[in-house]
Design an enzyme around this catalytic site. Sequence first.
Site, PDB file in Angstrom:
ATOM      1  N   ASP A  75       0.816  -1.213   0.000  1.00 14.68           N
ATOM      2  CA  ASP A  75       0.000   0.000   0.000  1.00 14.68           C
ATOM      3  C   ASP A  75       0.853   1.267   0.000  1.00 14.68           C
ATOM      4  OD1 ASP A  75      -2.115  -1.752   0.131  1.00 14.68           O
ATOM      5  OD2 ASP A  75      -3.219  -0.532   1.577  1.00 14.68           O
ATOM      6  N   CYS A 116       1.173  -8.659   4.347  1.00 12.49           N
ATOM      7  CA  CYS A 116       0.732  -7.270   4.252  1.00 12.49           C
ATOM      8  C   CYS A 116      -0.772  -7.119   4.067  1.00 12.49           C
ATOM      9  CB  CYS A 116       1.535  -6.538   3.188  1.00 12.49           C
ATOM     10  SG  CYS A 116       3.239  -6.209   3.741  1.00 12.49           S
ATOM     11  N   ASP A 117      -1.183  -5.870   3.862  1.00 14.92           N
ATOM     12  CA  ASP A 117      -2.526  -5.403   4.170  1.00 14.92           C
ATOM     13  C   ASP A 117      -3.688  -6.251   3.649  1.00 14.92           C
ATOM     14  OD1 ASP A 117      -0.786  -3.411   4.907  1.00 14.92           O
ATOM     15  OD2 ASP A 117      -2.111  -1.789   4.355  1.00 14.92           O
ATOM     16  N   LYS A 118      -3.804  -6.472   2.340  1.00 17.63           N
ATOM     17  CA  LYS A 118      -4.938  -7.209   1.783  1.00 17.63           C
ATOM     18  C   LYS A 118      -4.621  -8.690   1.629  1.00 17.63           C
ATOM     19  CE  LYS A 118      -6.171  -3.069   1.683  1.00 17.63           C
ATOM     20  NZ  LYS A 118      -4.844  -2.584   2.033  1.00 17.63           N
ATOM     21  N   CYS A 188       5.219  -2.791   7.963  1.00 14.40           N
ATOM     22  CA  CYS A 188       5.565  -1.516   8.612  1.00 14.40           C
ATOM     23  C   CYS A 188       5.305  -1.570  10.114  1.00 14.40           C
ATOM     24  CB  CYS A 188       4.811  -0.373   7.964  1.00 14.40           C
ATOM     25  SG  CYS A 188       5.320  -0.066   6.260  1.00 14.40           S
ATOM     26  N   GLU A 439      -6.945   4.435  -0.066  1.00 13.60           N
ATOM     27  CA  GLU A 439      -6.577   4.937   1.253  1.00 13.60           C
ATOM     28  C   GLU A 439      -6.229   6.415   1.158  1.00 13.60           C
ATOM     29  OE1 GLU A 439      -4.793   1.164   3.745  1.00 13.60           O
ATOM     30  OE2 GLU A 439      -3.409   2.666   2.982  1.00 13.60           O
ATOM     31  N   SER A 465      -5.513   4.504   5.971  1.00 19.05           N
ATOM     32  CA  SER A 465      -4.434   3.588   6.323  1.00 19.05           C
ATOM     33  C   SER A 465      -4.409   3.401   7.829  1.00 19.05           C
ATOM     34  CB  SER A 465      -3.112   4.175   5.836  1.00 19.05           C
ATOM     35  OG  SER A 465      -2.029   3.527   6.448  1.00 19.05           O
TER      36      SER A 465
END
Length: 554
Positions: A75, A116-118, A188, A439, A465
């Site tokens: 992202d 990570c995110d998704k 992160c 985001e 985010s």
Amino acid sequence: MNSSAVTKTAPQRALLHALGLTPEEMDRPLIGIVSSQNDVVPGHMNLDKIVEAVKLGVAMNGGTPLVFPAIAVCDGLAMGHQGMKYSLVTRELIADSTEAMALAHAFDALVMVPNCDKNVPGLLMAASRLNIPTIFVSGGPMLAGKVDGEKISFSSVSEAAAAFRAGTMTEEKLLEYENNACPTCGSCSGMYTANSMNCLTEVLGMGLRGNGTIPAVYSKRIQLAKRAGMQIMELLKRDIRPRDIMTEDAFTNALTLDMALGCSTNSMLHLPAIAHECGVALDVDIANEISARTPNLCHLAPAGHTYIEELDQAGGIYAVMNEIDQLGLLKTDLITCTGKTVKENIAGCFNKNTEVIRPARNPYSPTGGIAVLKGNLAPDSCVVKRSAVSPAMLKHEGPAKVFDCEEDALRAIHSGQIIAGDVVVIRYEGPKGGPGMREMLNPTSAIMGCGLGEKVALVTDGRFSGATRGAAIGHVSPEAAVGGNIALIQDGDIIRIDIMANEIHFNVTDEELNQRRANWKPREPKITSGYLSRYSAMVTSGNRGAILELPRLY
């Protein structure tokens, strides 16, 4: 076993011979290892080592490991350009492609290796849908960076860049932030979306202890991967499946810990989607009920100055669960991927640092880290990370400055058109209107970097985010593209936000709203590819897996 379909017939066995498998390997269960490794995403560059450790663990305990890939978008790299339109939609791509691979090749069980995110929720959705024995082991969080002796992370650079644009930071200092914020591989380092979802995977019972918190560069992460490989064989022997683990009570536990940890607001998108695949209706309205009884115990970056590595040292997710269990707020008789119950898992896992994990009797706040707001601006709902909002902004009233895309809002912020007291409204950034629900980290970082973090609020039908802080209110539903009230706001309308009361309104009468609605015309979404065009149609039609199919909130 499922794999008998490919291991017990001569034509399929001929192809397995071509892979170099021995007859002995063909007689063992086939364990699919879903590897999200790539050389693009810092959180995924180390997953080859995790996967090799998982393979070893599977083989040590009598299985035959076979690796296949899953995509993952960063992202941070996708932020601020058309790439962000693709981020959220990859969740469905990941779930669908993993389902296809697992069923096409008749795997007996799966080990998911995301980070990570998704990528994490997409694989949890696939696990729920497939419902064969599955365990997760993530790549782990990045270590925090340092500037002037203070720990920093990726969001610190976004805010530093905005400060440089505003003339309050030198180019040399900005370069120092750039060079030091992301010092290692891993997701992160704050309680952003990736780490939120990896921690909640542990709470759901789908990952072993430390899944969400052991840093990516620690050797303990390799040991964890080996244990996950071994444990999948135990889950297969006992026939413990994802839907046995991810029950309605497990999702209630996840929402409870979400509030205690102060997770990303994106968890309010992902948990209902995962629950939906499990056949569990998770209405986000329950979030405020859970928040009202759940204290916020952690202020991890960006809400505070501690990081995931410190949460790990303080005892990790099990220590937070133990604190919350002292209040009687957890369902502890639930089976997990350890083969044991929640109660057995967290026994003896005590808080080692009360500055990182506040005791339940001395929380940061008596209510949870996320709030769902409603009102005539968001008749269905919208979401804010309450733990990252300063006390001065828990109530805010001011004139709307309305923009129909992120780029226009950013230009206004950078040029000084946004002043103290304003409420920035960014619309037509929802799932259909974007399309893709981008985001809005750049606008919130710009507000913070310009010194307006305690003076300006931001409201959007896009999303935020996990790195966002301040009075950033997203996921406004219904979105502008389908005629939600956010489409009817005009410059100068007074917006009233009361986060503690879970309310958001703008001062327009029902009669005036009806007049505006009569004059409103739908806008064509800015489609940038064939896939996004199909995705926009999928959202509109309510196809399986589409975000808008989920109850109440995207």
